[in-house]
Design a protein around this motif. Structure first.
Motif, short mmCIF file in Angstrom:
data_model
loop_
_atom_site.label_atom_id
_atom_site.label_comp_id
_atom_site.label_asym_id
_atom_site.label_seq_id
_atom_site.Cartn_x
_atom_site.Cartn_y
_atom_site.Cartn_z
N GLU A 83 0.93 -1.12 -0.37
CA GLU A 83 -0.33 0.12 0.13
C GLU A 83 1.13 1.31 0.20
N ASP A 106 -2.99 8.16 7.87
CA ASP A 106 -1.66 6.83 6.24
C ASP A 106 -0.20 6.47 7.07
N ARG A 109 2.60 -0.08 4.28
CA ARG A 109 1.82 -1.69 4.31
C ARG A 109 2.62 -2.33 2.99
N ASP A 232 2.91 -2.77 8.60
CA ASP A 232 3.18 -1.36 8.22
C ASP A 232 4.09 -0.62 9.45
N ALA A 289 -1.46 3.96 -7.21
CA ALA A 289 -2.54 3.24 -7.02
C ALA A 289 -3.21 1.78 -8.19
#
Length: 339
Positions: A83, A106, A109, A232, A289
């Motif tokens: 991510e 935010d 990850r 994360d 993305a």
């Protein structure tokens, strides 16, 4: 008697005015010296803070770089391993003292075989067909055995067995590893938890995993750690009144994401963490993305740190300066080797 009075009257000495002048001069000199000492101490303290900030940035970049080089290892080709935010964010919108609630942060990850980063390869002599619950396995290196078992004196060491050639597990289970007997070679480990016969090959990996044991039964196979593991990186509020400073933390699989006390603190005095993504065609972007995530081949990480504004940042902390906050930035590019 008259002679004594005459001698006393004409003897050398200081008048009251002279004493006052000397006292004033000494006071001025001492004030200047004290100001110089205080200024020197404050400059020294600021320098120490700057060194601390720089060291924090180096440690954080080293931690993140080592982690990200394992991103995607042991993960299926069609899985999204990342991510990719433009920056890390920590905003306490509901003012409850943290930024753990929805839409308050935010974070970066990624997925990997093991969040611990600890793995040991089965050696040539370790390829066997398991026949019992507990099996002695020879690892490729003695050092691998030591690393695998490090810190396991007070808590069990759990592993998954992973086959890199096919990205599969011979058995979908978590196993407990124990050190060798004193009379055995140091590269031998005892692996417990086999429920059926299976073939282990040279080159198979023992990948250490942490069991959160949320159900409290002490059995990692009733509530197994997820595979692949998740890591994360996020910012949390620092323990200071300086609202611009954060701690960079690491939250791996097996850690409660709602409990800050269980997070792994990587570095403090962090102001900002930014990311740029290098794609397979050589281009670089801050926003990626969807299907474009598969095209990411490297990440440029930029960390910004600063001294504490409630200390070095006080107006007048160093005479003649209104704002003494010192900022430093450090950047590196990390290649995603498993993509």
């Amino acid at each position: 008697m008259n002679h004594f009075k005459h001698s006393l009257k004409n003897s050398p000495g200081f008048t009251l005015i002279e004493l006052l002048i000397v006292t004033a001069l000494v006071g001025i000199v001492m004030t200047a010296v004290l100001g110089l000492v205080i200024t020197t101490q404050r400059h020294s303290y600021t320098s120490e803070e700057v060194v601390d900030v720089q060291q924090n940035l180096r440690v954080a970049l080293d931690f993140m770089s080592r982690d990200l080089r394992l991103a995607g290892f042991g993960v299926a080709d069609d899985a999204f391993i990342l991510e990719a935010p433009q920056r890390l964010r920590c905003e306490d919108k509901n003012r409850d003292g943290d930024c753990l609630d929805a839409d308050e942060s935010d974070f970066l990850r990624f997925l990997t075989l093991t969040a611990t980063g600890t793995m040991a390869r089965i050696g040539v002599d370790g390829g066997i067909t398991t026949t019992a619950d507990k099996q002695k396995i020879a690892l490729a290196e003695e050092k691998s055995a030591r690393l695998l078992l490090s810190g396991g004196e007070s808590a069990p060491v759990y592993v998954r067995i992973f086959r890199p050639s096919s990205r599969t597990q011979p058995l979908d289970r978590v196993f407990e590893v124990r050190p060798p007997e004193p009379t055995e070679p140091p590269e031998i480990v005892a692996v417990e938890g086999f429920t059926e016969s299976t073939v282990l090959r040279p080159g198979d990996l023992l990948a250490r995993v942490d069991d959160p044991d949320f159900d409290g039964d002490g059995d990692p196979n009733t509530d197994m750690p997820q595979l692949p593991n998740q890591v994360d990186y996020r910012l949390v509020k620092a323990d200071t009144d300086d609202s611009k400073l954060f701690d960079l933390v690491r939250v791996p699989t097996g850690v409660d994401p709602d409990d800050e006390t269980t997070f792994q603190r990587v570095a403090g005095k962090i102001v900002e963490v930014q990311f740029q993504y290098l794609l397979e065609d050589g281009s670089e972007t801050a926003s990626v993305a969807g299907s474009d995530l598969e095209r990411v081949r490297a990440i440029r990480i930029t960390l910004v740190g600063a001294t504490d504004a409630t200390r070095t940042g006080n107006a007048g902390f160093n005479p003649g300066q209104g704002d003494n906050v010192k900022t430093r930035a450090l950047s590196t590019v990390v290649e995603l080797r498993n993509r």
